[in-house]
Design a protein around this motif. Structure first.
Motif, PDB file in Angstrom:
ATOM      1  N   UNK A  90       0.839  -1.202   0.000  1.00  0.00           N
ATOM      2  CA  UNK A  90       0.000   0.000   0.000  1.00  0.00           C
ATOM      3  C   UNK A  90       0.873   1.251   0.000  1.00  0.00           C
ATOM      4  N   UNK A  91       1.924   1.264   0.823  1.00  0.00           N
ATOM      5  CA  UNK A  91       2.827   2.415   0.847  1.00  0.00           C
ATOM      6  C   UNK A  91       3.379   2.672  -0.553  1.00  0.00           C
ATOM      7  N   UNK A  92       3.870   1.606  -1.203  1.00  0.00           N
ATOM      8  CA  UNK A  92       4.439   1.744  -2.536  1.00  0.00           C
ATOM      9  C   UNK A  92       3.406   2.275  -3.520  1.00  0.00           C
ATOM     10  N   UNK A  96       3.748   5.919  -5.302  1.00  0.00           N
ATOM     11  CA  UNK A  96       3.936   5.921  -6.755  1.00  0.00           C
ATOM     12  C   UNK A  96       2.836   6.705  -7.463  1.00  0.00           C
ATOM     13  N   UNK A  97       1.613   6.599  -7.000  1.00  0.00           N
ATOM     14  CA  UNK A  97       0.479   7.216  -7.687  1.00  0.00           C
ATOM     15  C   UNK A  97       0.077   8.559  -7.095  1.00  0.00           C
ATOM     16  N   UNK A  98       0.933   9.145  -6.262  1.00  0.00           N
ATOM     17  CA  UNK A  98       0.582  10.433  -5.685  1.00  0.00           C
ATOM     18  C   UNK A  98       0.403  11.475  -6.785  1.00  0.00           C
ATOM     19  N   UNK A  99      -0.583  12.306  -6.603  1.00  0.00           N
ATOM     20  CA  UNK A  99      -0.910  13.352  -7.573  1.00  0.00           C
ATOM     21  C   UNK A  99      -1.575  14.492  -6.828  1.00  0.00           C
ATOM     22  N   UNK A 119      -3.717  14.462   4.080  1.00  0.00           N
ATOM     23  CA  UNK A 119      -4.923  13.654   3.871  1.00  0.00           C
ATOM     24  C   UNK A 119      -4.557  12.188   3.645  1.00  0.00           C
ATOM     25  N   UNK A 120      -3.479  11.933   2.924  1.00  0.00           N
ATOM     26  CA  UNK A 120      -3.042  10.553   2.683  1.00  0.00           C
ATOM     27  C   UNK A 120      -2.603   9.887   3.987  1.00  0.00           C
ATOM     28  N   UNK A 121      -1.852  10.608   4.818  1.00  0.00           N
ATOM     29  CA  UNK A 121      -1.440  10.037   6.098  1.00  0.00           C
ATOM     30  C   UNK A 121      -2.649   9.715   6.971  1.00  0.00           C
ATOM     31  N   UNK A 122      -3.644  10.583   6.952  1.00  0.00           N
ATOM     32  CA  UNK A 122      -4.844  10.324   7.742  1.00  0.00           C
ATOM     33  C   UNK A 122      -5.605   9.117   7.200  1.00  0.00           C
ATOM     34  N   UNK A 216       4.921  12.540  11.875  1.00  0.00           N
ATOM     35  CA  UNK A 216       5.243  11.886  10.611  1.00  0.00           C
ATOM     36  C   UNK A 216       5.170  12.873   9.452  1.00  0.00           C
ATOM     37  N   UNK A 217       4.158  13.734   9.462  1.00  0.00           N
ATOM     38  CA  UNK A 217       4.058  14.760   8.415  1.00  0.00           C
ATOM     39  C   UNK A 217       5.269  15.682   8.466  1.00  0.00           C
ATOM     40  N   UNK A 218       5.669  16.081   9.684  1.00  0.00           N
ATOM     41  CA  UNK A 218       6.837  16.953   9.820  1.00  0.00           C
ATOM     42  C   UNK A 218       8.089  16.278   9.286  1.00  0.00           C
TER      43      UNK A 218
END
Length: 360
Positions: A90-92, A96-99, A119-122, A216-218
């Protein structure tokens, strides 16, 4: 063609030659910053955390900055090999598909990237923070960089001025950069780091469900690419940025680690560079006594040249492909698929009674 190279510091080198590498040898696993480069370590991560280390019972400290922090907390979500593999896949996929939404032909703003990434981390960790912090054996440590003085708050003028000052101080001496940025490590309560942090201005604070996502965001907030995270709950006030600024490759004093054992370091290059601002300072790329007990797993340069465009995935691919997300994703997916060989060769090496590693 060999895909994997194994390097080791002097003490680890002798140990590998004498008895090979066993799961119960490992006390620490570091994970470097480096953006998309970390993608090629996914298959290794699946094997190490889901299968191989499961054959032992000791506590293992997982140290991560930026994408390395994301990888290490991901390892803490699974409780068996199947779950761990699914989490890393899932991480990969997500990376990879981040936009990010932005006008055609323009790079997204730091605010847009920050909103999308938060938003993705949440989506991934929301409601599962306690799960990641309660792994029976893995202790995640999230590295961040906290601004001081000019960098204590993010601002249109003060941030570039503050980083210019940090850059100049770092040229004179890495410790001097501590006047502008300090290392803040978020660790589960009671999980002290097994090695000292006297090499650089540092502090360790509690990583809890309440500040998990902010920390984690930081740790992933690259200056000017993402916005700083301010005033993380339970930590000193201030602006927090990517942990890779102070600890690009986590070149820490592992040789002073308490107890016996080795540091197993899946990495994407042979050099373990101390800080992000040291990338251009070749004299700081050399190995040191800190790495005496480190086993470094590295892709072979000849194998790297077989990957798309003859290199590891990196942030320059965003500019190269522009709005063509599918082309970039296809390249990265191929690189991840090819990196299964790193996993297979490491697994085979671990079956040997002796490993002839290269000097680090």
């Amino acid at each position: 063609m060999q895909a994997l190279q194994i390097f080791a510091g002097p003490r680890a080198l002798a140990r590998l030659a004498e008895r090979g590498l066993r799961p119960d040898d490992v006390r620490v696993v570091p994970a470097a910053a480096g953006g998309p480069k970390g993608l090629i370590l996914g298959p290794l991560d699946q094997f190490i955390f889901g299968d191989w280390l499961a054959r032992s019972s000791q506590e293992v400290h997982l140290l991560g900055a930026s994408i390395g922090a994301w990888r290490m907390v991901t390892a803490c979500l699974g409780r068996n090999a199947q779950q761990t593999a699914a989490e890393f896949e899932r991480l990969s996929h997500d990376y990879i598909h981040q936009h990010y939404d932005s006008p055609a032909g323009k790079m997204p703003t730091a605010a847009e990237v920050t909103r999308g990434f938060a938003a993705k981390l949440d989506e991934v960790f929301g409601g599962r923070e306690a799960l990641a912090l309660s792994h029976p054996r893995y202790r995640p440590h999230v590295f961040t960089s906290r601004g001081r003085y000019l960098l204590a708050r993010e601002g249109r003028l003060r941030t570039p001025l503050g980083y210019t000052g940090a850059f100049m101080a770092n040229l004179l001496g890495r410790r001097l950069m501590g006047g502008s940025l300090e290392r803040v490590v978020f660790s589960p309560p009671g999980a002290e780091l097994p090695m000292p942090l006297h090499d650089y201005r540092s502090r360790q604070v509690a990583l809890t469900p309440q500040n998990f996502q902010a920390a984690l965001l930081a740790s992933c907030s690259i200056p000017f690419w993402l916005q700083a995270v301010h005033d993380i709950p339970g930590a000193p006030r201030g602006a927090y940025w990517d942990g890779g600024i102070t600890d690009y490759h986590l070149h820490l004093n592992y040789a002073s680690m308490l107890g016996d054992g080795v540091v197993l370091y899946p990495h994407f290059q042979r050099q373990v560079i101390p800080g992000w601002l040291d990338k251009a300072l070749k004299r700081r790329h050399r190995s040191s006594a800190f790495l005496d007990n480190v086993v470094l797993l590295v892709p072979h340069p000849d194998w790297v040249r077989t990957l798309p465009r003859g290199k590891l995935p990196d942030r320059a691919d965003f500019q190269h492909h522009g709005d063509n997300v599918q082309a970039r994703a296809a390249e990265w997916l191929r690189a991840v698929a090819e990196s299964q060989r790193l996993r297979d060769e490491f697994a085979a090496a671990c079956e040997q009674a002796s490993i002839a590693a290269l000097p680090l």
